[in-house]
Design an enzyme around this catalytic site. Structure first.
Site, PDB file in Angstrom:
ATOM      1  N   SER A 127       0.441  -0.992   0.214  1.00 53.03           N
ATOM      2  CA  SER A 127       0.050   0.308  -0.035  1.00 53.03           C
ATOM      3  C   SER A 127       0.707   1.482   0.258  1.00 53.03           C
ATOM      4  O   SER A 127       1.962   1.001   1.084  1.00 53.03           O
ATOM      5  CB  SER A 127      -1.342  -0.041   1.162  1.00 53.03           C
ATOM      6  OG  SER A 127      -1.551   1.397   1.414  1.00 53.03           O
ATOM      7  N   GLU A 129      -0.028   3.912   2.336  1.00 50.48           N
ATOM      8  CA  GLU A 129      -0.228   4.253   3.071  1.00 50.48           C
ATOM      9  C   GLU A 129       1.764   4.026   3.865  1.00 50.48           C
ATOM     10  O   GLU A 129       2.004   4.732   5.205  1.00 50.48           O
ATOM     11  CB  GLU A 129      -0.760   3.611   4.108  1.00 50.48           C
ATOM     12  CG  GLU A 129      -2.064   4.177   3.966  1.00 50.48           C
ATOM     13  CD  GLU A 129      -1.537   5.164   5.099  1.00 50.48           C
ATOM     14  OE1 GLU A 129      -2.281   5.355   6.052  1.00 50.48           O
ATOM     15  OE2 GLU A 129      -1.950   6.339   3.543  1.00 50.48           O
ATOM     16  N   TYR A 151      -2.140  -0.126  10.749  1.00 55.29           N
ATOM     17  CA  TYR A 151      -2.118  -0.437   9.132  1.00 55.29           C
ATOM     18  C   TYR A 151      -1.227  -0.878   8.549  1.00 55.29           C
ATOM     19  O   TYR A 151      -0.722  -1.408   7.944  1.00 55.29           O
ATOM     20  CB  TYR A 151      -3.193  -0.180   8.936  1.00 55.29           C
ATOM     21  CG  TYR A 151      -3.108  -0.010   7.394  1.00 55.29           C
ATOM     22  CD1 TYR A 151      -3.999  -1.745   6.761  1.00 55.29           C
ATOM     23  CD2 TYR A 151      -2.734   0.738   6.131  1.00 55.29           C
ATOM     24  CE1 TYR A 151      -4.219  -1.993   5.288  1.00 55.29           C
ATOM     25  CE2 TYR A 151      -3.402   0.300   5.283  1.00 55.29           C
ATOM     26  CZ  TYR A 151      -3.380  -0.467   5.089  1.00 55.29           C
ATOM     27  OH  TYR A 151      -3.808  -1.396   2.869  1.00 55.29           O
TER      28      TYR A 151
END
Ligand code: NDP
Ligand code: GDR
Length: 327
Positions: A127, A129, A151
């Site tokens: 990701s 992220e 996460y």
């Protein structure tokens, strides 16, 4: 007929990837974790009209033995690990579960593969992220990571385990570092779908206000249908490698609101409020991806503009609410 296994088959990407691979002639096996709400399981696959075409098998990413048994029974040649606790905001409330599913779940699957099918091909859903507090204004495969949530930390662990299994055991394992991608099948808790659902409810007179958190956060938003094609393309290459997948255009949450409300003939400033309790403990302020490697090596490029995607999502939400009201 080639066989593939998809974890996270009931999620947004799992549904679109299943549809894509069925069209390519694959036998699609989907990992289904046990749920007491079995009547609503598979809603997205049903929405795409493919629920009866995917073979759903019981298992869970945190249960290594279930993964081993599934690989033994079905012998997939391609494994797509999309299963995760994927909601960033929830990862501060459930950091341990997020670590077990989103992080260690990937290692469980890699281990099952090493034991049973070391020659299969493995896709890890990494990701953007992981870039978190960005170290470069535009992020590509060489940009250093700086995760900002439990996460993202879990995803980074899974990412490096994928690289490590490739380098340690010569396994065909790779990561797609995907930037945000959305669709009418996005869960309602994510900001894009929350906005398009809000627009639909306000348009239909069911609500007047939409409460959001940080309106200034910027994301590089693409369409999930485009992004699952990139996943498949990655696994068709001779050598495993990691790729960034992004549109190269970013917009703020505020921009997204402006476009979505104006598509419905509304002014977002009359309806959207920003609430401090919806802010995150640590925010990712801005992400912008450079997918030149995917463009050059995979021949991949996005086909859906942000405006067209928002229109599709608003239309789908208006339709959903109209149907519910008629029912
Ligand atoms: P979703 O949240 O829509 O789907 C997540 C899936 O994981 C669901 O099918 C869920 O099952 C499943 N799952 C959760 N816990 C477990 C478990 N313990 N064992 C097995 N399966 C489990 O995510 P998306 O489709 O949006 O994303 C797919 C993947 O890509 C995720 O890993 C996500 O983190 C990652 N990603 C997504 C991006 C995006 O913008 N969408 C961008 C970059 C990466 P259930 O239905 O039962 O809850
Ligand atoms: P993200 O998606 O955290 O980028 O993760 P999300 O849509 O949740 O947030 C995007 C940005 O919008 C801001 N925001 C809000 N977010 C939510 N959910 N709800 C709100 O009311 C709200 N108001 C403002 C957030 O603060 C954030 O800055 C998604 C997931 O799919 C991950 O699994 C995936 O890895 C990344 O995208 C890439």
């Amino acid at each position: 007929m080639p066989t593939c296994l998809i974890t996270g088959v009931t999620g947004q990407d799992g549904a679109y990837l299943s549809q894509f691979l069925l069209q390519k002639g694959y036998h699609v096996i989907g990992l289904l974790r046990r749920s007491a709400s079995s009547d609503t399981v598979g809603e997205r696959l049903r929405w795409l009209g493919i629920l009866d075409k995917v073979e759903l098998v019981d298992g869970d990413l945190v249960d290594l033995s279930s993964l081993i048994r599934i690989l033994q029974a079905h012998q997939p040649t391609e494994i797509y690990n999309l299963g995760a606790q994927s909601f960033v905001a929830a990862s501060w409330n459930q950091p341990l579960l997020t670590g077990q599913v989103t992080g260690q779940g990937a290692t469980n699957l890699l281990e099952a593969m090493r034991i049973v099918l070391p020659r299969a091909r493995y896709y890890q859903a990494s990701s953007s992220e992981m870039f978190g507090r960005i170290q470069e204004p535009i992020q590509n495969e060489r940009t250093p990571f700086y995760p900002r949530s439990p996460y993202a930390v879990a995803k980074l662990y899974a990412h490096w385990m994928t690289v490590n299994y490739r380098e340690s055991f010569g396994m065909y394992a790779l990561s797609g570092i995907l930037f945000n991608h959305e669709s009418p099948l996005r869960s309602i808790e994510f900001v894009t779908r929350k906005i398009t659902d809000g627009v639909a409810r306000i348009k239909l007179g069911m609500a007047r206000e939409l409460a959001l958190g940080n309106l200034e956060a910027k994301r590089d938003w693409g369409h999930a249908r485009d992004y699952v094609r990139a996943m498949w393309l990655m696994l068709q290459q001779d050598e495993p490698d990691d790729y960034v997948v992004a549109t190269g255009r970013n917009s703020s949450v505020r921009d997204f609101c402006r476009i979505a409300f104006s598509y419905a003939g509304l002014n977002y400033e009359d309806h959207v409020v920003s609430r401090s309790e919806l802010m995150r403990p640590a925010e990712v302020d801005v992400l912008l991806g450079d997918a030149s490697k995917a463009r050059q090596k995979l021949g991949w490029q996005p086909t859906v503009s942000l405006e067209d995607m928002i229109a599709e999502m608003v239309d789908a939400d208006v339709e959903r609410h109209r149907k519910r009201r008629q029912a």
